[in-house]
Design an enzyme around this catalytic site. Structure first.
Site, short mmCIF file in Angstrom:
data_model
loop_
_atom_site.label_atom_id
_atom_site.label_comp_id
_atom_site.label_asym_id
_atom_site.label_seq_id
_atom_site.Cartn_x
_atom_site.Cartn_y
_atom_site.Cartn_z
N HIS A 14 -1.71 -4.87 8.33
CA HIS A 14 -2.52 -4.67 7.13
C HIS A 14 -3.69 -3.73 7.37
CE1 HIS A 14 -0.25 -7.36 4.69
NE2 HIS A 14 -0.38 -8.34 5.57
N ASN A 110 -4.92 -6.17 -2.54
CA ASN A 110 -6.30 -6.62 -2.68
C ASN A 110 -7.33 -5.55 -2.33
OD1 ASN A 110 -5.58 -9.15 -3.60
ND2 ASN A 110 -5.51 -10.02 -1.56
#
Length: 134
Positions: A14, A110
């Site tokens: 990520h 996000n």
């Protein structure tokens, strides 16, 4: 150019946006130029490529707060959302596949949603790096 990720969790899939920025900084010969900018809570390096002045940015926040650093840097360097490129992971793309997205929704990411909220715009260009699903 903002590399999105989890600063404290470098090397994870990520945080691939930050890894891409590290490689870009090396290619632009500014890898030794990273400095902490407390005004935007990020590591920043300045570079020039093809006559363009670039601000390379690695937020020092968790992914879902990256937008606060990006928005602060945009204000400091007088950049509009259309001047910003976000580099981030994409679970829906196969590992190593790359795509460019011109604005639009966050598609559930996000870090991108944080940037859209903080900048009050979805006009940032995104370089989506495929990480695949586990």
């Amino acid at each position: 150019v903002a590399g999105l990720g989890n600063y404290g969790l470098r090397g994870t899939r990520h945080s691939v946006g930050m890894e891409v920025l590290d490689q870009l900084a090396q290619q632009l010969a500014v890898a030794e130029g990273w400095r902490v900018d407390k005004r935007c809570c990020a590591d920043v390096a300045l570079a020039t490529a093809h006559g363009l002045e670039l601000v390379l940015l690695k937020p020092r926040r968790f992914m879902n707060l990256n937008g606060l650093s990006v928005a602060s840097a945009a204000e400091i360097y007088s950049l509009g959302p259309e001047d910003i490129y976000l580099v981030h992971d994409d679970l829906d793309k196969a590992l190593g596949k790359v795509a460019i997205k011109l604005g639009g929704s966050a598609r559930g990411h996000n870090g991108v949603q944080s940037c859209i909220s903080a900048l009050q715009s979805n006009e940032m260009t995104r370089l989506r790096i495929g990480i695949g699903r586990p």
